[in-house]
Write a protein that holds these residues in place. Sequence first.
Motif, PDB file in Angstrom:
ATOM      1  N   ILE A 215       0.936  -1.111  -0.021  1.00 10.51           N
ATOM      2  CA  ILE A 215       0.089  -0.033   0.095  1.00 10.51           C
ATOM      3  C   ILE A 215       0.828   1.074  -0.080  1.00 10.51           C
ATOM      4  O   ILE A 215       1.837   1.332   0.696  1.00 10.51           O
ATOM      5  N   ALA A 216       0.350   2.212  -1.042  1.00 13.41           N
ATOM      6  CA  ALA A 216       1.369   3.503  -1.014  1.00 13.41           C
ATOM      7  C   ALA A 216       0.190   4.675  -0.739  1.00 13.41           C
ATOM      8  O   ALA A 216      -0.966   4.564  -1.205  1.00 13.41           O
ATOM      9  N   ILE A 217       0.698   5.703  -0.376  1.00 12.36           N
ATOM     10  CA  ILE A 217      -0.028   6.953  -0.079  1.00 12.36           C
ATOM     11  C   ILE A 217       0.508   7.855  -1.156  1.00 12.36           C
ATOM     12  O   ILE A 217       1.551   8.282  -1.153  1.00 12.36           O
ATOM     13  N   ASP A 218      -0.363   8.360  -2.093  1.00  6.27           N
ATOM     14  CA  ASP A 218       0.128   9.170  -3.366  1.00  6.27           C
ATOM     15  C   ASP A 218       0.001  10.698  -2.708  1.00  6.27           C
ATOM     16  O   ASP A 218      -0.777  10.926  -2.050  1.00  6.27           O
ATOM     17  N   ASP A 219       0.933  11.401  -3.347  1.00  3.88           N
ATOM     18  CA  ASP A 219       0.805  12.824  -3.301  1.00  3.88           C
ATOM     19  C   ASP A 219       1.216  13.223  -1.731  1.00  3.88           C
ATOM     20  O   ASP A 219       0.378  14.073  -1.372  1.00  3.88           O
ATOM     21  N   PHE A 220       1.751  12.770  -0.987  1.00  2.05           N
ATOM     22  CA  PHE A 220       1.962  12.934   0.664  1.00  2.05           C
ATOM     23  C   PHE A 220       2.592  14.303   0.528  1.00  2.05           C
ATOM     24  O   PHE A 220       3.512  14.569   0.053  1.00  2.05           O
ATOM     25  N   GLY A 221       2.078  14.952   1.617  1.00  2.00           N
ATOM     26  CA  GLY A 221       2.719  16.368   1.917  1.00  2.00           C
ATOM     27  C   GLY A 221       1.835  17.568   1.668  1.00  2.00           C
ATOM     28  O   GLY A 221       2.127  18.534   2.137  1.00  2.00           O
ATOM     29  N   THR A 222       0.945  17.121   0.898  1.00  4.51           N
ATOM     30  CA  THR A 222      -0.021  18.342   0.289  1.00  4.51           C
ATOM     31  C   THR A 222      -1.518  17.996   0.587  1.00  4.51           C
ATOM     32  O   THR A 222      -1.746  16.563   0.726  1.00  4.51           O
TER      33      THR A 222
END
Length: 960
Positions: free
Chosen positions: A869-876
């Motif tokens: 599992i990945a979290i996309d566009d992290f940080g915004t």
Amino acid sequence: MRYKLSKIIFYIVFCISIFSIVVIEVFDVSYEYSLYQDNSIRLEKEFVKKQKQNLKLEVQRAIALIEYNYNKKEKVISENVKERTYEAYSLAKSLYEKYKDTKTKEEILELIKNSLRNIRFYDGYGYYSIYSYDGKTIMHGINKEYENNYKLKEYKDLNGKKILDTIINVAKKKNEGYVNWRFLDPINKKEDRKTGYLKVFEPYNLIIVAADYISRIEKELKKEALDRIRKITYANDGYIFIFDLKGNILAHKYSKYEGKQLSLIKNSKEKQVIETLMNALGSKDETFLTYSWNRPNSIDFTDKLTYIKKFEKWGWIIGTGAYLDTMHKLLEKEKQTLQEKTFYRLFYSLCIFIFLLVFIYFTFRKISKEMDKSFSVFIDFFKRANITNEKIQTKNIKFYEFKELAIYANKMIELKLQNEHELESKNKEVLINLSLLNEYKKAVDASAIVSKTDEFGVITFANDKFCNISGFTKEELIGAKHNLVRHPDTKKEVYKDLWETILNKRVWKGVLKNKTKKGKTYYVKSTIVPILDMDSNIKEFIAIRYDISDLINQEKRIKLQTTDILTNLPNRQKLLEDLELKDCLILSVFNILRFKEVNEYYGFEVGDKLLLSVAQKLRSLLKNNNLFLYKLQGDEFAILVNKNIITLKEFKIQCENIIHSIKQIKFEIEENILEVNLVAGISAEKNYFINAEMAKNHAKIENKDIIIFDENREIKSNLIENINWTQKLKKALNEDRIVIFIQAIISNETQKVEKYECLVRMIDEDGTIISPFKFLNVAKKSKLYNELTQKVIKKAFDYFANKDVEFSINLSLEDILHKPTIEFLKEKLEENRNAAQRLIVEIVEEEGIENYQEICDFIEKLKSYGCKIAIDDFGTGYSNFEYLMKLNVDIVKIDGSMIKYINQDLNAKIVTELIVTFAKKLNIKTVAEFVHSQEIHEIVTDMGIDFSQGFYLGVPKPIE
């Protein structure tokens, strides 16, 4: 040559009768035969249809039984391993309590190990093991070489999963719980999936584990299911059979067939039937087929209808069948019934024929007698013609020709009696007219409410209908005046006009609202006529009324259909009617912003009261009677005005004033203070309602109070553009022009491609490649988004199924919460177990996560297949560090908006370093997106980011 009239009639009737009987019989036999054929076909279809339903039901019951056994494996193994772990824990605890004061820790630990090491359960598959928190194996039930060392700490199963990391993490977080891993089974020496239960032995902080192999419990459950299936019987000779995908018979009512392998079956008929059953399924899950087979305990073959269905989870084919010879017996019985019917029909026809012959014979005799009687009448007439005035009685003459002759003979007598007859005729007319006059009076009296008054209005006559409808008796009405039934709602001006009209000797017509004796309201359509005497003076008045209460009430109901029940304002239907009937209009549509929140937070009752208060306030603000207010559906209102009354500019100003006035008001509803904000759209062009709605919706998007349609032509162009893109997308989906491009993800350590991200693209009809930014939002609005996602999933699996490289697909929260999409993904994971372990699911967030539990359940389910599992566009956007703690993710993809300017923006660099540090502590891999230059690549590599992705390293390319 002369013929007797009687004989001619006889022959004609006889021939027609014979011909009719023959024709009727031919049609009857044809009809019976056609009916027999139709019944045979219908009977066969109904029989087959019913048998199919029964067979399918029986197989579904059997599958439900098997499904039950399949589903309970997790429960059985979970309960068993937990019980075993607790037994080991209790044994260790009792030894500790017994020797804690007399022996050292090492001595007690040795006692515990020696007590548990040789214990075996689950047919030799089960054993105990003990581990420390640092990954050291204290005791291992089947392999002593693992004990007192860290060999198992680095052991990875076929999925690349470190088994001890999982066990230690659960122990640290929960102190006890279930774990899943893969390990060599002690019997077959093959790696298999295990489910275990661990519990921490608190005195020494050691982890005691007991586990069982999934395949072992599955074998037991399969055996149990087959034993139960063998016992299933239904109807007379119905049973269930099971064979696997290789043709091996696993279960059968007759044991002689069980255990047979397809390749070893010698009986060619049996082998042919099994091959037919297997080939019939093909790629389908279920099917019906018919073949020839002998009944049990019989050597005679007959047609048999069979239903088979796959049970994919265990690779079984379950089926049952029914013999069709019962249907053939029913058809034979139908033929016998037809023969009997035909015989009775022929017999019945013969009887009719005989009856007709007899009937014709006696009829002819009667006709002859009547003709003789007619001749006798004429002979007697001519004998008495010169003596009396007696006429021939034509009613006794049966034949037309003789009757005509009698008429002409009677004319001679009529000339003599003409004057006498004329006088008698006039007398009769007078009597008839008097009778008709009485009948007319009766008719009016029976159908209408009738009353008479003298010239002063005093009632002198009232019929029964007047009494019935008013509730007064005749005694109460006669001598009184009509104000006895006068309703107080009727204005005095109505009665003033009535009396002026009738006193001027004219007829008054109108509708009056009256009341009964009990006060009930009724309506009458009245006609009041003044009756004049010979000198043209008014003698009396007669009133004829008809009850029209039903019509008035119906009119009220029709009015209610165009009226909003809550506010009593004209509704949407009324607005549409007015728009249809009038021209040169200006229409504004108002919407209450966030009204849904009022309903959800305060309840619908408060919402309705707020709508009513807003409606009342709008009424008071519209002082101009030429402005018409409407209540539309939900939380919308409308104002309609004619262009001749007010200009568009003036109307807009008035609408802005209304919005401002409503905004200033604090509405107090059930002790709640509520504020109302309105947004409006105005149209002065044809298609007023649609244009005003579009303008209102555009005002919402642009965050404006009000927009006029003709000031914003892009409203319609945007709508048309969305429609065009929707049609383009639908056509692309239908024509398979939705494709995936892949972009390489590079390891910053090895500088080699280790994975690919799948990106969706649309190929236009001219071959142009279209970015998802053009059609993704349209897909969501037009409900094509989920179909688009499923298309990407399918094509990704088709391409990467047999490639030894990781690949990722993007799923939004909408996808995860859409059950059909997730079920489709699970089907692909089941079909491609190897590819499942190479799949990375990137969660894309467009809105904050509200239901963490559903997302966590989804992640855990995918991880059970071996997915990452990945979290996309992290940080915004909505992504934050709380997600990393709550969600069990493997990879964080740092948003490109920070990576793109990391060489220029110090804040972006600090945040990125913070993300990398946080991720490393949680053992989460990181990916830098939008790496567009060598400088950026070197910076992210130096920062310790694990992977890089961007145009510098590789542009998205179409799959081969």
